[in-house]
Design an enzyme around this catalytic site. Structure first.
Site, PDB file in Angstrom:
ATOM      1  N   HIS A 122      30.514  46.624  52.546  1.00  0.00           N
ATOM      2  CA  HIS A 122      29.385  46.306  53.426  1.00  0.00           C
ATOM      3  C   HIS A 122      29.139  44.799  53.347  1.00  0.00           C
ATOM      4  CE1 HIS A 122      25.095  46.212  54.626  1.00  0.00           C
ATOM      5  NE2 HIS A 122      25.276  47.414  55.147  1.00  0.00           N
ATOM      6  N   ASP A 199      28.405  49.167  44.096  1.00  0.00           N
ATOM      7  CA  ASP A 199      27.408  49.332  45.153  1.00  0.00           C
ATOM      8  C   ASP A 199      27.231  50.837  45.369  1.00  0.00           C
ATOM      9  OD1 ASP A 199      26.074  49.674  47.509  1.00  0.00           O
ATOM     10  OD2 ASP A 199      27.321  48.321  48.691  1.00  0.00           O
ATOM     11  N   GLN A 202      25.543  54.502  48.948  1.00  0.00           N
ATOM     12  CA  GLN A 202      25.906  55.771  49.578  1.00  0.00           C
ATOM     13  C   GLN A 202      26.269  56.847  48.545  1.00  0.00           C
ATOM     14  OE1 GLN A 202      25.334  56.201  52.635  1.00  0.00           O
ATOM     15  NE2 GLN A 202      25.183  54.090  53.361  1.00  0.00           N
ATOM     16  N   LYS A 225      17.737  55.163  51.245  1.00  0.00           N
ATOM     17  CA  LYS A 225      18.875  56.048  51.528  1.00  0.00           C
ATOM     18  C   LYS A 225      18.837  57.279  50.619  1.00  0.00           C
ATOM     19  CE  LYS A 225      21.619  52.058  52.842  1.00  0.00           C
ATOM     20  NZ  LYS A 225      22.053  52.070  54.233  1.00  0.00           N
ATOM     21  N   CYS A 362      27.932  46.975  59.677  1.00  0.00           N
ATOM     22  CA  CYS A 362      27.877  45.866  58.706  1.00  0.00           C
ATOM     23  C   CYS A 362      29.145  45.819  57.855  1.00  0.00           C
ATOM     24  CB  CYS A 362      26.647  45.959  57.801  1.00  0.00           C
ATOM     25  SG  CYS A 362      25.124  45.850  58.713  1.00  0.00           S
TER      26      CYS A 362
HETATM   27  N1  PMP Z   1      25.929  48.774  50.727  1.00  0.00           N
HETATM   28  C1  PMP Z   1      26.185  49.882  51.415  1.00  0.00           C
HETATM   29  C2  PMP Z   1      27.424  50.664  51.115  1.00  0.00           C
HETATM   30  C3  PMP Z   1      25.293  50.307  52.409  1.00  0.00           C
HETATM   31  O1  PMP Z   1      25.550  51.428  53.093  1.00  0.00           O
HETATM   32  C4  PMP Z   1      24.138  49.537  52.669  1.00  0.00           C
HETATM   33  C5  PMP Z   1      23.163  49.932  53.764  1.00  0.00           C
HETATM   34  N2  PMP Z   1      23.792  50.280  54.967  1.00  0.00           N
HETATM   35  C6  PMP Z   1      23.907  48.391  51.909  1.00  0.00           C
HETATM   36  C7  PMP Z   1      24.821  48.042  50.939  1.00  0.00           C
HETATM   37  C8  PMP Z   1      22.682  47.541  52.096  1.00  0.00           C
HETATM   38  O2  PMP Z   1      21.542  48.270  51.804  1.00  0.00           O
HETATM   39  P1  PMP Z   1      20.084  47.733  52.221  1.00  0.00           P
HETATM   40  O3  PMP Z   1      20.187  47.303  53.643  1.00  0.00           O
HETATM   41  O4  PMP Z   1      19.197  48.902  52.021  1.00  0.00           O
HETATM   42  O5  PMP Z   1      19.782  46.604  51.296  1.00  0.00           O
END
Ligand code: PMP
Length: 404
Positions: A122, A199, A202, A225, A362
């Site tokens: 991401h 990270d 998910q 999430k 993203c």
């Molecule tokens: N890493 C992953 C794998 C994600 O799915 C996300 C959110 N889509 C993020 C980081 C960033 O999370 P946040 O926008 O809640 O800070």
């Protein structure tokens, strides 16, 4: 019973007030809907027990402080941390990664060092490292994916060398649902003395996670999430690493003593939590963890795996559909409909009351590696059931007919 798995499907959609009948919400990877118990915990905190934390000597504030710190202990227990002092409350995974990329890197990353990332990260697990690397003159290497879209740990093993000071991988890909063999990734990083950040955005809502058992160095996730509130998240870091890191933002709460000559800082986690914290975020996350734990992550994982299997099998039956990612993805299925832009797919699905995400998610470097600009993505949560998959498949059949 869902497809072949020896488990009862979850049937908890009634716990979620913002999911009306007949709406297939398949965008949990972006953000999860909230169960009533989380909404109630937040309403109670603002409507009945509200006060600041850490400063007040009056009873209400002392009670709120106890509740705030109880949330920290709850998070620690949930992810298998050895101490709640390893749990730093932040605004979300993005802030957690930026914090490590600034504070850890400030003393541990030098010119000539290297950082190892993967092709499926991401942007929030790419850009902070690019900024950190740029600051000191370090370089980034990118581990490719296997043919079915998993981080190729064989390639990682071949690429890593002592110049690598940090490895940062997603535990579960937000686009493909690929599940990292995190224990192996940790061994690969530690073999050259690198630290590893995982990270967990998910994974934490989908798999049981035990940071002590994994042996990683940093683990991050966002509350929203995990069926909790937005604007809140967790950085878990090994105590000795956090204690050695310089502070993050300066301000109230993060200090030991302030004078004009010299300011000293609080130990972790306080040193990374400047300012009045998001007290209600912590209480909401506590309620969300209680909710998830009551169902049980093994049951959630089995449930979502069954939904993935059902979705993949049915979508595979539609000629124009191309499925991306591994067969055994965790709760997330990305797909393309031949000749149709994913935004059109999502728009037509929405007409049938099916909410999916379309775009680059993203993860633009991953899109480039996949040779696409965007994908349509269906992602599942505890509230989804076979009827949602049926609605998705009917919608995709309709897309296929319209664009024929
Ligand atoms: N890493 C992953 C794998 C994600 O799915 C996300 C959110 N889509 C993020 C980081 C960033 O999370 P946040 O926008 O809640 O800070």
């Amino acid at each position: 019973m869902i497809l072949g798995l020896d488990t009862r499907p979850l049937d908890v959609v009634a716990d979620f007030p913002a999911i009306p009948d007949g709406w297939a919400y398949l965008d949990t990877a972006a953000t999860a809907q909230k169960p009533q118990v989380v909404v109630d915990a937040i309403a109670r905190a603002y409507g009945e027990t509200y006060a600041t934390v850490h400063r007040g000597v009056y009873q209400r504030s002392a009670d709120m402080t106890l509740a705030f710190e109880a949330a920290r202990r709850r998070v620690a227990r949930f992810i298998g941390a050895e101490s709640e002092n390893e749990v730093v409350f932040v605004r979300g995974a993005t802030e957690a990664i930026n914090l490590v990329a600034q504070c850890w890197a400030a003393t541990q990353l030098r010119a000539g060092d290297r950082i190892l990332l993967s092709m499926l990260e991401h942007h929030s697990n790419i850009v902070p490292w690019q900024m950190a690397a740029e600051r000191v003159g370090a370089a980034i290497d990118v581990v490719p994916l296997t043919a079915d879209g998993q981080i190729d740990l064989g390639a990682a093993e071949a690429m890593i060398r002592p110049e690598h000071k940090l490895v940062a991988f997603a535990h579960v890909s937000n686009v493909l649902g690929s599940v990292l063999d995190a224990e192996r990734a940790v061994r690969i990083a530690h073999a050259v003395g690198a630290k590893i950040l995982i990270d967990g955005c998910q994974s934490v809502p989908r798999l049981p996670v035990d940071v002590a058992a994994l042996g990683c160095d940093f683990y991050v996730f966002s509350a929203h999430k995990l069926y909790g509130p937005t604007g809140f998240g967790v950085l878990w870091g090994r105590a000795e690493l956090l204690d050695a890191m310089p502070p993050w933002q300066g301000g109230g709460s993060m200090i030991d003593k302030v004078t004009w000559e010299r300011t000293t800082y609080a130990p972790a986690p306080g040193r990374f939590e400047a300012g009045t914290p998001h007290v209600i975020g912590a209480l909401g996350l506590h309620a969300a963890i209680d909710y998830v734990d009551a169902i049980g992550l093994p049951a959630i994982h089995a449930h979502e795996t069954a939904l993935v299997t059902q979705a993949r099998e049915a979508l595979r039956g539609i000629n124009s559909v191309r499925l991306l990612g591994p067969e055994n993805s965790a709760g997330i299925v990305s797909f393309m409909v031949e000749g149709v832009h994913p935004h059109d797919v999502a728009t037509i699905l929405d007409e049938g009351r099916v909410a999916v995400r379309a775009g680059h998610h993203c993860a633009q470097p991953l899109m480039t590696a996949l040779g696409v600009e965007a994908t349509a993505r269906a992602s599942f949560g505890v509230y989804n059931g076979p009827a949602d998959i049926d609605a998705l498949v009917k919608g995709v059949e309709r897309v296929s007919r319209i664009f024929g």
